[in-house]
Design an enzyme around this catalytic site. Structure first.
Site, PDB file in Angstrom:
ATOM      1  N   GLN A  91      30.962  29.276  62.943  1.00 47.84           N
ATOM      2  CA  GLN A  91      30.805  30.554  62.386  1.00 47.84           C
ATOM      3  C   GLN A  91      29.796  30.444  61.259  1.00 47.84           C
ATOM      4  O   GLN A  91      30.170  30.252  60.029  1.00 47.84           O
ATOM      5  CB  GLN A  91      32.337  31.166  62.053  1.00 47.84           C
ATOM      6  CG  GLN A  91      32.050  32.438  61.505  1.00 47.84           C
ATOM      7  CD  GLN A  91      33.282  33.205  61.132  1.00 47.84           C
ATOM      8  OE1 GLN A  91      34.440  32.631  61.649  1.00 47.84           O
ATOM      9  NE2 GLN A  91      33.217  34.671  60.866  1.00 47.84           N
ATOM     10  N   PHE A  92      28.534  30.714  61.749  1.00 41.46           N
ATOM     11  CA  PHE A  92      27.717  30.750  60.677  1.00 41.46           C
ATOM     12  C   PHE A  92      27.639  31.827  59.620  1.00 41.46           C
ATOM     13  O   PHE A  92      27.255  31.507  58.355  1.00 41.46           O
ATOM     14  CB  PHE A  92      26.077  30.840  61.240  1.00 41.46           C
ATOM     15  CG  PHE A  92      25.745  32.075  61.732  1.00 41.46           C
ATOM     16  CD1 PHE A  92      25.069  33.034  61.019  1.00 41.46           C
ATOM     17  CD2 PHE A  92      26.364  32.764  63.111  1.00 41.46           C
ATOM     18  CE1 PHE A  92      24.808  34.413  61.507  1.00 41.46           C
ATOM     19  CE2 PHE A  92      25.962  33.803  63.580  1.00 41.46           C
ATOM     20  CZ  PHE A  92      25.177  34.601  62.875  1.00 41.46           C
ATOM     21  N   THR A  93      28.356  32.973  59.758  1.00 44.65           N
ATOM     22  CA  THR A  93      28.701  34.072  58.702  1.00 44.65           C
ATOM     23  C   THR A  93      29.125  33.522  57.472  1.00 44.65           C
ATOM     24  O   THR A  93      29.384  34.300  56.542  1.00 44.65           O
ATOM     25  CB  THR A  93      29.299  35.352  59.614  1.00 44.65           C
ATOM     26  OG1 THR A  93      30.454  34.855  59.907  1.00 44.65           O
ATOM     27  CG2 THR A  93      28.500  35.831  60.742  1.00 44.65           C
TER      28      THR A  93
END
Length: 148
Positions: free
Chosen positions: A78-80
């Site tokens: 999850q890059f967010t």
């Protein structure tokens, strides 16, 4: 690296309504990677997460680790997690690791957990996924290697 850990009764990941992975009792991990992350961060987090004692013992005290309860992990990239929300209303994701590096670190992190005897299922790196979970507790922890 940053990891959000949620203790779950069950969790699953789907892509386009197709079930990719699912677990029952264990952890859902949301995993974010920076370009500066490497073996030191992987080992630190794999060690901390594998030894975290947040399952209840016979006295209803959070005293058992994931292996003590035969739990599993569902790990989702999850890059967010590295969103910059300081300016404006649209988050910037410029701090997140480049995809090639992030995938390598994510894969190595999951393997480090497996090397500690934990059954680890994953989502699909870079895909648009639908995550379902039943949080147990709720118990949610945040691990950030910049704050170790």
């Amino acid at each position: 690296m940053k990891v959000i850990l949620q203790r779950v009764n069950r969790a699953s990941v789907k892509i386009d309504d197709n079930l990719i992975s699912s677990i029952n009792k264990g952890y859902l991990l949301l995993v974010g990677v920076l370009d500066t992350d490497g073996l030191e961060e992987i080992e630190y987090l794999a060690n901390k997460i594998s030894k975290t004692r947040i399952f209840e013992d016979e006295n209803s005290k959070m005293n058992l680790d994931i292996q003590s309860v035969n739990g599993k992990i569902l790990s989702v990239s999850q890059f967010t997690l590295f969103a910059d929300t300081k300016k404006g209303n649209r988050p910037s994701f410029a701090k997140a690791g480049e995809p090639e590096h992030a995938k390598l670190i994510y894969d190595q992190f999951n393997q480090a957990l497996r090397d500690r005897g934990i059954d680890v299922k994953t989502g699909q790196f870079g895909a648009d996924m639908q995550i379902s979970l039943e949080n147990d507790g709720p118990v949610t922890l945040i691990y950030d290697t910049d704050q170790k």
